[in-house]
Design a protein around this motif. Structure first.
Motif, PDB file in Angstrom:
ATOM      1  N   GLU A 157       0.820  -1.217   0.000  1.00 49.54           N
ATOM      2  CA  GLU A 157       0.000   0.000   0.000  1.00 49.54           C
ATOM      3  C   GLU A 157       0.857   1.272   0.000  1.00 49.54           C
ATOM      4  O   GLU A 157       2.073   1.228  -0.110  1.00 49.54           O
ATOM      5  CB  GLU A 157      -0.999  -0.013   1.163  1.00 49.54           C
ATOM      6  N   SER A 158       0.211   2.434   0.123  1.00 54.09           N
ATOM      7  CA  SER A 158       0.842   3.725  -0.183  1.00 54.09           C
ATOM      8  C   SER A 158       2.019   4.076   0.718  1.00 54.09           C
ATOM      9  O   SER A 158       3.008   4.653   0.258  1.00 54.09           O
ATOM     10  CB  SER A 158      -0.205   4.845  -0.127  1.00 54.09           C
ATOM     11  N   LEU A 159       1.951   3.746   2.004  1.00 54.27           N
ATOM     12  CA  LEU A 159       3.073   4.053   2.896  1.00 54.27           C
ATOM     13  C   LEU A 159       4.347   3.352   2.433  1.00 54.27           C
ATOM     14  O   LEU A 159       5.434   3.926   2.467  1.00 54.27           O
ATOM     15  CB  LEU A 159       2.745   3.621   4.338  1.00 54.27           C
ATOM     16  N   MET A 190      -3.632  -7.845  -6.123  1.00 52.21           N
ATOM     17  CA  MET A 190      -3.130  -6.493  -6.358  1.00 52.21           C
ATOM     18  C   MET A 190      -2.211  -6.016  -5.240  1.00 52.21           C
ATOM     19  O   MET A 190      -1.456  -5.068  -5.410  1.00 52.21           O
ATOM     20  CB  MET A 190      -4.307  -5.512  -6.470  1.00 52.21           C
ATOM     21  N   PHE A 191      -2.275  -6.672  -4.081  1.00 51.65           N
ATOM     22  CA  PHE A 191      -1.653  -6.130  -2.872  1.00 51.65           C
ATOM     23  C   PHE A 191      -0.181  -5.767  -3.065  1.00 51.65           C
ATOM     24  O   PHE A 191       0.262  -4.700  -2.659  1.00 51.65           O
ATOM     25  CB  PHE A 191      -1.793  -7.126  -1.707  1.00 51.65           C
ATOM     26  N   GLU A 192       0.598  -6.654  -3.671  1.00 54.12           N
ATOM     27  CA  GLU A 192       2.041  -6.427  -3.771  1.00 54.12           C
ATOM     28  C   GLU A 192       2.467  -5.813  -5.107  1.00 54.12           C
ATOM     29  O   GLU A 192       3.656  -5.537  -5.304  1.00 54.12           O
ATOM     30  CB  GLU A 192       2.786  -7.750  -3.558  1.00 54.12           C
ATOM     31  N   VAL A 193       1.537  -5.613  -6.019  1.00 50.77           N
ATOM     32  CA  VAL A 193       1.897  -5.140  -7.355  1.00 50.77           C
ATOM     33  C   VAL A 193       2.579  -3.777  -7.302  1.00 50.77           C
ATOM     34  O   VAL A 193       3.615  -3.548  -7.935  1.00 50.77           O
ATOM     35  CB  VAL A 193       0.658  -5.092  -8.272  1.00 50.77           C
ATOM     36  N   GLY A 194       2.005  -2.842  -6.541  1.00 56.94           N
ATOM     37  CA  GLY A 194       2.576  -1.504  -6.459  1.00 56.94           C
ATOM     38  C   GLY A 194       3.991  -1.507  -5.915  1.00 56.94           C
ATOM     39  O   GLY A 194       4.872  -0.800  -6.422  1.00 56.94           O
ATOM     40  N   HIS A 221      -3.108  -9.961 -12.298  1.00 54.23           N
ATOM     41  CA  HIS A 221      -2.611  -8.607 -12.106  1.00 54.23           C
ATOM     42  C   HIS A 221      -1.192  -8.436 -12.653  1.00 54.23           C
ATOM     43  O   HIS A 221      -0.254  -9.099 -12.209  1.00 54.23           O
ATOM     44  CB  HIS A 221      -2.667  -8.234 -10.624  1.00 54.23           C
ATOM     45  N   ALA A 222      -1.036  -7.518 -13.600  1.00 60.96           N
ATOM     46  CA  ALA A 222       0.249  -7.307 -14.272  1.00 60.96           C
ATOM     47  C   ALA A 222       1.214  -6.543 -13.370  1.00 60.96           C
ATOM     48  O   ALA A 222       0.834  -5.571 -12.711  1.00 60.96           O
ATOM     49  CB  ALA A 222       0.039  -6.540 -15.566  1.00 60.96           C
ATOM     50  N   VAL A 223       2.472  -6.982 -13.358  1.00 60.17           N
ATOM     51  CA  VAL A 223       3.532  -6.311 -12.604  1.00 60.17           C
ATOM     52  C   VAL A 223       4.479  -5.579 -13.544  1.00 60.17           C
ATOM     53  O   VAL A 223       4.708  -4.381 -13.416  1.00 60.17           O
ATOM     54  CB  VAL A 223       4.331  -7.324 -11.744  1.00 60.17           C
TER      55      VAL A 223
END
Length: 264
Positions: A157-159, A190-194, A221-223
Motif C-alpha cells: 500500500e501507499s506508505l 493487487m496487494f504487492e503489485v505496487g 494482475h500485471a507487474v
C-alpha cells in the motif's frame, strides 16, 4: 519401496494449494498411495496445518480462517528444493558491501537465510525476511513500512511506496506468482503489485527468482514486462525446451546447469 512421508505430504499440499480439496479416493488414484497411508497423512496434515480442514474422507484448504500463518507455511513447503537451488544461485551474485532490495515471499526468504556470512545492506518488505536478517550481525537491514498482508507477511500500500522512494539501489531480487513471454510478470493479487513495480523503478538491475512451476502461467494482475528484468534465476526442474524458448525471446536465464557448464 514406499514413498517417504515428507515427499507424500509435499505432493498432497501442492494439490491442495491448487485445487483446495483432496479426497481419499483422489489421493489413492493420483499418487498411488494405500488407503491407510492416505488416512494417516490426512490426519498429520490436519494437525500440522491449522487451515486444513479434515472432512469425511477428504481434506479442504480453508482460506477464511483467522490463523493465517499456515498459508505461508504451505507455500514455503511447495517446491522447497527448487527454492533452495534458486537461493544458492542468487547468493553467488552477491558480494561484500552490496546494497539491494529483497522482495517478499518464500523464495526470497530462502535467499535471506544465505546472507549470514556476508556484509551487505538489504531493504525488504517482508516481516519474516526482516526477522531472519535481524539475526545476522553483518547485515544492515531496513524494512519498508505499511499495511501487512495477513498470512503472507508482506508489506504494501501507499506508505510502503513512499518509503521505497527513499532508496535507489544497484540491484533488486524480486519474486512473482507467474510469468510468461506474452504477459510478463503477473501476480495473483493487487496487494504487492505496487511495491514490486516501485522496486523495479528504483533499481538499476532486476533479478527475478522464479521456480519452474511459475513459467508459462498467468495471474490476473500485471507487474512488469520481461524487458524490465536483467536475469531470471530458476531451478533444475525447468525443462530445456522452456528455457530455450525464453532465451530465444531475449531473456537471460541463470540455471544450476549454467554453473556446471561454465565449470566444465
Amino acid at each position: 519401496m514406499s514413498q517417504q512421508r515428507p515427499d507424500r505430504i509435499k505432493q498432497m499440499l501442492h494439490y491442495l494449494w491448487q485445487h483446495r480439496h483432496l479426497s481419499t479416493q483422489q489421493a489413492m488414484e493420483l499418487f498411488g498411495y494405500a488407503e491407510a497411508t492416505v488416512r494417516r497423512d490426512f490426519q498429520y496434515i490436519a494437525s500440522q496445518y491449522p487451515g486444513m480442514i479434515r472432512g469425511h474422507g477428504c481434506l479442504d484448504f480453508d482460506d477464511s480462517t483467522d490463523d493465517k500463518e499456515y498459508v505461508f507455511d504451505v507455500k514455503r513447503t511447495l517446491q522447497s528444493e527448487a527454492k533452495k537451488e534458486i537461493a544458492a544461485l542468487a547468493r553467488s551474485l552477491i558480494k561484500e558491501g552490496d546494497c539491494f532490495f529483497l522482495d517478499s515471499g518464500s523464495t526470497c526468504l530462502e535467499l535471506a537465510k544465505c546472507l549470514a556470512d556476508v556484509r551487505v545492506k538489504v531493504i525488504c518488505n517482508d516481516i519474516k525476511i526482516a526477522n531472519e536478517l535481524g539475526c545476522f550481525p553483518h547485515v544492515e537491514s531496513y524494512i519498508i513500512g505499511g499495511l501487512i498482508r495477513p498470512g503472507y507477511f508482506s508489506v504494501g500500500e501507499s506508505l510502503a511506496l513512499e518509503m521505497i522512494n527513499a532508496f535507489s539501489v544497484e540491484r533488486a531480487f524480486i519474486s512473482c506468482d507467474a510469468l510468461s513471454l506474452e504477459t510478463g510478470i503477473t501476480n495473483a493479487t493487487m496487494f504487492e503489485v505496487g511495491v514490486k513495480t516501485r522496486i523495479i523503478q528504483r533499481s538499476r538491475e532486476v533479478i527475478l527468482l522464479a521456480d519452474h512451476s511459475k513459467f508459462d502461467a498467468v495471474e490476473p494482475h500485471a507487474v512488469a514486462t520481461l524487458s524490465c528484468i536483467k536475469t531470471i534465476i530458476s531451478d533444475s526442474g525447468l525443462s530445456e525446451a522452456i528455457a530455450q524458448r525464453y532465451q530465444r525471446a531475449g531473456c537471460q536465464l541463470f540455471l544450476p546447469h549454467s554453473i556446471k557448464r561454465s565449470a566444465g
